[in-house]
Design an enzyme around this catalytic site. Structure first.
Site, mmCIF file in Angstrom:
data_model
loop_
_atom_site.group_PDB
_atom_site.id
_atom_site.type_symbol
_atom_site.label_atom_id
_atom_site.label_comp_id
_atom_site.label_asym_id
_atom_site.label_seq_id
_atom_site.Cartn_x
_atom_site.Cartn_y
_atom_site.Cartn_z
ATOM 1 N N ASP A 128 1.731 1.501 4.327
ATOM 2 C CA ASP A 128 0.830 0.847 3.364
ATOM 3 C C ASP A 128 -0.636 0.874 3.786
ATOM 4 O O ASP A 128 -1.507 0.510 2.991
ATOM 5 C CB ASP A 128 1.276 -0.604 3.119
ATOM 6 C CG ASP A 128 2.529 -0.665 2.261
ATOM 7 O OD1 ASP A 128 2.664 0.182 1.362
ATOM 8 O OD2 ASP A 128 3.373 -1.542 2.498
ATOM 9 N N ASP A 189 6.751 5.690 -2.807
ATOM 10 C CA ASP A 189 5.419 5.080 -2.789
ATOM 11 C C ASP A 189 4.489 5.745 -1.766
ATOM 12 O O ASP A 189 3.262 5.754 -1.932
ATOM 13 C CB ASP A 189 5.512 3.578 -2.454
ATOM 14 C CG ASP A 189 6.732 2.879 -3.039
ATOM 15 O OD1 ASP A 189 7.763 3.546 -3.221
ATOM 16 O OD2 ASP A 189 6.676 1.675 -3.287
HETATM 17 N N1 GLY Z 1 4.840 -0.095 -2.657
HETATM 18 C C1 GLY Z 1 5.627 -1.172 -3.107
HETATM 19 C C2 GLY Z 1 5.767 -1.277 -4.570
HETATM 20 O O1 GLY Z 1 5.441 -0.404 -5.328
HETATM 21 O O2 GLY Z 1 6.255 -2.299 -5.006
#
Ligand code: GLY
Length: 414
Positions: A128, A189
């Site tokens: 992230d 993601d």
């Molecule tokens: N990256 C986490 C989500 O999209 O909830």
């Protein structure tokens, strides 16, 4: 093990007709100037709320994260490497500043952005880091060219790259979850975080960052999708041999379902990969991934949180996925043939038209831009809520549409 899933599929011609016909299905059609003005009003309401909550002083380390369906107040979270959403509110402020030129908003954007600096000084927590730093510092640098911001992004890219496993060919998403998934885990993601690697490689960082981004995209293209171009949320690999073990879910309905935001991340991510590589295999691929999503949408083009939830049409929607895709399609429309380009633009307009009307617009209900996003449904978290990343991709999409209307470049510039 790949499981087959059966989904209702609209023909492409039906999709085109729907997209064209529905641009003013309910209420007014998207108008980037008017809708960005609305965003600016909501930004001011949020800043007022953040000030009031703290007795006249904003705590710049607390970033708005969500507003529950039964609340009118932002729930804020402390900026830290474990809080993946801390970069979105600074990014919203930068987009608002880009539109309004309001220097008081710029000052707020600077202060919220700079509260993320400590994250880059710490060892990487997980993938992230890309969301955190590129949405905040990426936009900050794009609009200010402050060389200090560039250094932060390049450092973050170097840190993110330490998660790359050459045996597998992807970034490890969650170091803390290796045992839980039984191997090296990569979620869809993570595709979004490649943009920061590409950017750093061409802005004075290590050229290797570009190479690992490409390899991540290639490995993901090979293993993370089913034959019908719908995606798994998670791909699990043997960390030593690099063998693909299984595709499964974490935030979706089931291992064989299409989690809406996962597919949205894929569309956005591969659009960026094509932009940065100009390799036609990625352009061909992203169109198939986009069509797998577009042909399964409900009439208002805002997806249910997971395309395979058996409770549809009573399942919650995910406006955030719609924002991600609306923004991505505006970029993708630049890279494809004329008919496809028109179709993507029509789809994006239709999505943004739905979002600027009831039931999605927050309006007076709360100070966010949008209602009806879903964060982590299996965990019972952020269901049918306002969520900051929906707002981020919404204001990005409106900004891109405004630039397109003015024949300006719509993407992250060097
Ligand atoms: N990256 C986490 C989500 O999209 O909830």
């Amino acid at each position: 093990m790949k499981k087959k899933i059966l989904l209702p599929v609209l023909s492409l011609s039906t999709l085109i007709a729907t997209a064209v016909a529905c641009t003013s299905l309910n209420g007014s059609t998207v108008d980037p100037e008017r809708d960005l003005t609305y965003c600016d009003e909501q930004v001011h309401r949020t800043l007022e709320q953040l000030t009031e909550n703290k007795g006249g002083h904003i705590d710049y380390t607390m970033q708005p994260r969500n507003i529950a369906a039964d609340s009118t107040c932002w729930h804020c979270r402390k900026t830290c490497p474990e809080e993946w959403c801390s970069g979105f509110w600074p990014g919203v402020l930068w987009y608002d500043y880009e539109y309004t030129g309001d220097t008081t908003i710029r000052e707020q954007a600077v202060r919220f952005t700079e509260s993320l600096k400590t994250i880059v000084d710490a060892p990487v927590f997980d993938h992230d880091l890309g969301f955190l730093i590129f949405c905040s510092y990426g936009n900050a640098y794009r609009l200010t060219h402050n060389p200090e911001y560039k250094k932060v992004i390049i450092n973050a890219a170097d840190s993110l790259a330490t998660l790359f496993n050459p045996a597998v060919g992807t970034l490890l998403t969650w170091p803390r979850n290796i045992e839980m998934f039984g191997g090296h885990n990569t979620i869809m993601d993570t595709m979004i975080n490649l943009e920061m690697l590409f950017w750093a490689a061409k802005n004075g960082g290590n050229p290797y960052l570009h190479d690992i981004a490409v390899e991540h995209a290639e490995t993901t293209m090979k293993n993370h999708f089913r034959p019908d171009y719908t995606s798994y949320h998670v791909a699990v690999y043997n960390p030593e041999s690099g063998d693909f073990i299984r595709g499964c879910t974490h935030q979706g309905y089931s291992d064989s379902s299409m989690w809406a935001r996962g597919q949205a991340w894929a569309i956005y991510g591969y659009t960026v990969v094509y932009r940065e590589t100009k390799d036609p295999k990625f352009l061909d691929f992203v169109q198939k991934v986009a069509d797998a999503y577009l042909t399964r949408l409900p009439e208002d083009m805002i997806p249910y949180w997971d395309f395979n939830d058996p409770r549809i049409p009573d399942a919650p929607r995910d406006a955030s996925a719609a924002c991600v895709v609306a923004s991505a399609l505006l970029e993708l429309s630049n890279y494809v043939d004329k008919d496809t380009s028109r179709r993507y633009l029509d789809c994006s307009r239709k999505m943004l038209t739905s979002l600027c009307n009831d039931p999605y617009r927050a309006g007076k209900k709360n100070p966010s831009f949008l209602l009806h996003s879903t964060g982590h449904h299996p965990a019972g978290s952020e269901i049918d809520a306002s969520i900051i990343y929906a707002d981020y991709y919404y204001i990005e999409a409106l900004t891109r549409m405004r630039h397109l209307n003015r024949n300006e470049n719509i993407c992250q510039v060097d």
